[in-house]
Write a protein that holds these residues in place. Structure first.
Motif, PDB file in Angstrom:
ATOM      1  N   PRO A 116       0.826  -1.216   0.000  1.00 48.28           N
ATOM      2  CA  PRO A 116       0.000   0.000   0.000  1.00 48.28           C
ATOM      3  C   PRO A 116       0.860   1.266   0.000  1.00 48.28           C
ATOM      4  CG  PRO A 116      -0.822  -1.583   1.603  1.00 48.28           C
ATOM      5  CD  PRO A 116       0.491  -2.123   1.122  1.00 48.28           C
ATOM      6  N   ILE A 117       0.327   2.291  -0.621  1.00 46.79           N
ATOM      7  CA  ILE A 117       1.024   3.581  -0.664  1.00 46.79           C
ATOM      8  C   ILE A 117       1.093   4.157   0.747  1.00 46.79           C
ATOM      9  CG2 ILE A 117       0.948   5.937  -1.575  1.00 46.79           C
ATOM     10  CD1 ILE A 117      -0.448   4.859  -4.013  1.00 46.79           C
ATOM     11  N   PRO A 118       2.254   4.680   1.176  1.00 48.64           N
ATOM     12  CA  PRO A 118       2.365   5.260   2.517  1.00 48.64           C
ATOM     13  C   PRO A 118       1.350   6.379   2.741  1.00 48.64           C
ATOM     14  CG  PRO A 118       4.526   5.011   1.513  1.00 48.64           C
ATOM     15  CD  PRO A 118       3.522   4.716   0.445  1.00 48.64           C
ATOM     16  N   THR A 119       1.039   6.579   4.000  1.00 43.66           N
ATOM     17  CA  THR A 119       0.042   7.584   4.369  1.00 43.66           C
ATOM     18  C   THR A 119       0.460   8.973   3.899  1.00 43.66           C
ATOM     19  OG1 THR A 119      -0.469   6.295   6.342  1.00 43.66           O
ATOM     20  CG2 THR A 119      -1.246   8.576   6.293  1.00 43.66           C
ATOM     21  N   SER A 120      -0.486   9.689   3.334  1.00 44.61           N
ATOM     22  CA  SER A 120      -0.245  11.075   2.933  1.00 44.61           C
ATOM     23  C   SER A 120      -0.922  12.015   3.924  1.00 44.61           C
ATOM     24  CB  SER A 120      -0.775  11.333   1.522  1.00 44.61           C
ATOM     25  OG  SER A 120      -2.170  11.091   1.467  1.00 44.61           O
ATOM     26  N   SER A 121      -0.450  13.237   3.947  1.00 37.08           N
ATOM     27  CA  SER A 121      -0.966  14.220   4.914  1.00 37.08           C
ATOM     28  C   SER A 121      -1.044  15.590   4.272  1.00 37.08           C
ATOM     29  CB  SER A 121      -0.061  14.287   6.155  1.00 37.08           C
ATOM     30  OG  SER A 121       0.095  13.033   6.761  1.00 37.08           O
ATOM     31  N   VAL A 122      -1.869  16.432   4.848  1.00 28.79           N
ATOM     32  CA  VAL A 122      -1.910  17.858   4.523  1.00 28.79           C
ATOM     33  C   VAL A 122      -1.379  18.596   5.743  1.00 28.79           C
ATOM     34  CG1 VAL A 122      -3.345  19.845   3.988  1.00 28.79           C
ATOM     35  CG2 VAL A 122      -3.850  17.632   2.941  1.00 28.79           C
ATOM     36  N   ILE A 123      -0.265  19.275   5.571  1.00 32.01           N
ATOM     37  CA  ILE A 123       0.361  19.943   6.707  1.00 32.01           C
ATOM     38  C   ILE A 123       0.464  21.438   6.432  1.00 32.01           C
ATOM     39  CG2 ILE A 123       1.668  17.870   7.279  1.00 32.01           C
ATOM     40  CD1 ILE A 123       4.132  19.189   6.090  1.00 32.01           C
ATOM     41  N   ALA A 124       0.448  22.219   7.501  1.00 30.19           N
ATOM     42  CA  ALA A 124       0.608  23.670   7.428  1.00 30.19           C
ATOM     43  C   ALA A 124       2.003  24.026   7.921  1.00 30.19           C
ATOM     44  CB  ALA A 124      -0.444  24.368   8.281  1.00 30.19           C
ATOM     45  N   VAL A 125       2.664  24.886   7.187  1.00 31.68           N
ATOM     46  CA  VAL A 125       4.017  25.315   7.547  1.00 31.68           C
ATOM     47  C   VAL A 125       4.024  26.824   7.698  1.00 31.68           C
ATOM     48  CG1 VAL A 125       6.451  25.297   6.930  1.00 31.68           C
ATOM     49  CG2 VAL A 125       4.979  23.384   6.251  1.00 31.68           C
ATOM     50  N   GLN A 126       4.361  27.285   8.899  1.00 32.19           N
ATOM     51  CA  GLN A 126       4.463  28.724   9.164  1.00 32.19           C
ATOM     52  C   GLN A 126       5.849  29.207   8.744  1.00 32.19           C
ATOM     53  OE1 GLN A 126       2.198  31.212  10.849  1.00 32.19           O
ATOM     54  NE2 GLN A 126       3.755  32.305   9.663  1.00 32.19           N
ATOM     55  N   LEU A 127       5.880  30.031   7.706  1.00 38.41           N
ATOM     56  CA  LEU A 127       7.155  30.565   7.237  1.00 38.41           C
ATOM     57  C   LEU A 127       7.599  31.732   8.111  1.00 38.41           C
ATOM     58  CD1 LEU A 127       6.616  30.552   3.364  1.00 38.41           C
ATOM     59  CD2 LEU A 127       7.595  28.762   4.804  1.00 38.41           C
ATOM     60  N   ARG A 128       8.877  32.045   8.017  1.00 38.59           N
ATOM     61  CA  ARG A 128       9.426  33.157   8.795  1.00 38.59           C
ATOM     62  C   ARG A 128       9.566  34.420   7.963  1.00 38.59           C
ATOM     63  NH1 ARG A 128      14.193  29.147  10.190  1.00 38.59           N
ATOM     64  NH2 ARG A 128      13.601  28.668   8.039  1.00 38.59           N
ATOM     65  N   THR A 129       9.572  34.289   6.649  1.00 37.74           N
ATOM     66  CA  THR A 129       9.714  35.437   5.770  1.00 37.74           C
ATOM     67  C   THR A 129       8.397  36.202   5.657  1.00 37.74           C
ATOM     68  OG1 THR A 129      10.341  36.147   3.548  1.00 37.74           O
ATOM     69  CG2 THR A 129       9.145  34.082   3.735  1.00 37.74           C
ATOM     70  N   ARG A 130       8.487  37.457   5.307  1.00 37.17           N
ATOM     71  CA  ARG A 130       7.308  38.268   5.021  1.00 37.17           C
ATOM     72  C   ARG A 130       7.303  38.724   3.566  1.00 37.17           C
ATOM     73  NH1 ARG A 130       6.218  35.954   8.655  1.00 37.17           N
ATOM     74  NH2 ARG A 130       5.462  36.578  10.717  1.00 37.17           N
ATOM     75  N   SER A 131       8.154  38.100   2.757  1.00 38.07           N
ATOM     76  CA  SER A 131       8.270  38.464   1.352  1.00 38.07           C
ATOM     77  C   SER A 131       7.393  37.557   0.504  1.00 38.07           C
ATOM     78  CB  SER A 131       9.731  38.359   0.908  1.00 38.07           C
ATOM     79  OG  SER A 131       9.843  38.448  -0.497  1.00 38.07           O
ATOM     80  N   ASP A 132       6.514  38.145  -0.291  1.00 36.84           N
ATOM     81  CA  ASP A 132       5.694  37.362  -1.212  1.00 36.84           C
ATOM     82  C   ASP A 132       6.559  36.644  -2.238  1.00 36.84           C
ATOM     83  OD1 ASP A 132       3.392  38.178   0.054  1.00 36.84           O
ATOM     84  OD2 ASP A 132       3.006  39.827  -1.325  1.00 36.84           O
ATOM     85  N   PHE A 133       7.650  37.278  -2.637  1.00 31.96           N
ATOM     86  CA  PHE A 133       8.525  36.692  -3.652  1.00 31.96           C
ATOM     87  C   PHE A 133       9.194  35.427  -3.117  1.00 31.96           C
ATOM     88  CE2 PHE A 133      12.592  36.773  -6.145  1.00 31.96           C
ATOM     89  CZ  PHE A 133      12.013  36.492  -7.371  1.00 31.96           C
ATOM     90  N   VAL A 134       9.737  35.498  -1.910  1.00 33.67           N
ATOM     91  CA  VAL A 134      10.379  34.325  -1.304  1.00 33.67           C
ATOM     92  C   VAL A 134       9.354  33.232  -1.039  1.00 33.67           C
ATOM     93  CG1 VAL A 134      11.663  33.478   0.709  1.00 33.67           C
ATOM     94  CG2 VAL A 134      12.247  35.686  -0.305  1.00 33.67           C
ATOM     95  N   MET A 135       8.164  33.619  -0.572  1.00 36.06           N
ATOM     96  CA  MET A 135       7.110  32.647  -0.305  1.00 36.06           C
ATOM     97  C   MET A 135       6.711  31.912  -1.588  1.00 36.06           C
ATOM     98  SD  MET A 135       3.326  33.308   1.356  1.00 36.06           S
ATOM     99  CE  MET A 135       4.048  34.601   2.354  1.00 36.06           C
ATOM    100  N   THR A 136       6.629  32.646  -2.690  1.00 34.62           N
ATOM    101  CA  THR A 136       6.282  32.031  -3.970  1.00 34.62           C
ATOM    102  C   THR A 136       7.366  31.071  -4.439  1.00 34.62           C
ATOM    103  OG1 THR A 136       5.005  33.995  -4.591  1.00 34.62           O
ATOM    104  CG2 THR A 136       5.656  32.502  -6.366  1.00 34.62           C
TER     105      THR A 136
END
Length: 207
Positions: A116-136
């Motif tokens: 069977p395929i290993p378990t998948s998840s939806v996770i949230a990651v809080q970034l430290r940057t405030r730049s839209d460019f870096v986030m993208t």
């Protein structure tokens, strides 16, 4: 002293409005143009890639389309720091290629594995940057690695939501979250602003 001399000279609304308007220096205008120039060049390259050939006509029409898109359609300003560290840029690209290669073999093995395929998840990651460019860039880099893809972006709170494979345990989830932050740190060290770089160094020093 006459009454006429004591009478204050009235100021017209137009002159008062002009006095209160902020003045923009030529250096500030040039700085804004240089900040937006990489975005325009990127759009021109994308236009040429979509057409499948580089020619003077494609470059010219791509530049006109880039100007039209950035002026007519309302988009948040892409704040580019203007700093570039060649060494960390090389480090980011080298690790990115290695991640893509390793993940490709891993996903291919999982597809051919009868188990069977290993378990998948939806996770949230809080970034430290405030730049839209870096986030993208962080979201694109992680989405190009097989096995993980960004499904939602919370721009206001700088949170990326990923769907990822191979997260059977809580330790696997934390490992994936840490990997996203490592990629973010590599991007910031390569092209991020001084404020984002200081924030990255501060959070890593307090660990």
């Amino acid at each position: 002293m006459s009454a006429a001399e004591n009478t204050p000279t009235p100021t017209s609304p137009a002159s008062g409005a002009r006095a209160s308007e902020p003045t923009v220096s030529r250096s500030e205008v040039r700085g804004r143009v240089w900040q937006q120039l990489p975005l325009l060049l990127g759009l021109v390259v994308l236009w040429a890639v979509l057409w499948g050939q580089f020619s003077w006509l494609n470059v010219l029409t791509g530049f006109l389309v880039a100007i039209l898109v950035t002026r007519v359609l309302y988009l948040p300003p892409a704040d580019i720091s203007g700093r570039l560290n060649l060494w960390y840029s090389f480090v980011f690209l080298a690790y990115f290629i290695a991640d893509v290669t390793l993940a490709s073999f891993t996903v291919a093995f999982q597809a051919l594995n009868p188990r069977p395929i290993p378990t998948s998840s939806v996770i949230a990651v809080q970034l430290r940057t405030r730049s839209d460019f870096v986030m993208t860039l962080d979201a694109i880099a992680m989405s190009l690695v097989p096995g993980s893809i960004v499904i939602e972006v919370d721009r206001e709170r700088a949170i990326l939501y990923f769907h990822t494979f191979g997260t059977t345990t809580a330790a696997d989830v934390e490992k994936m979250r840490a990997h996203v932050l490592v990629v973010e740190a590599r991007i910031v060290r390569a092209i991020g602003s001084s404020d984002d770089l200081a924030r990255i160094n501060e959070t890593e020093a307090t660990r």
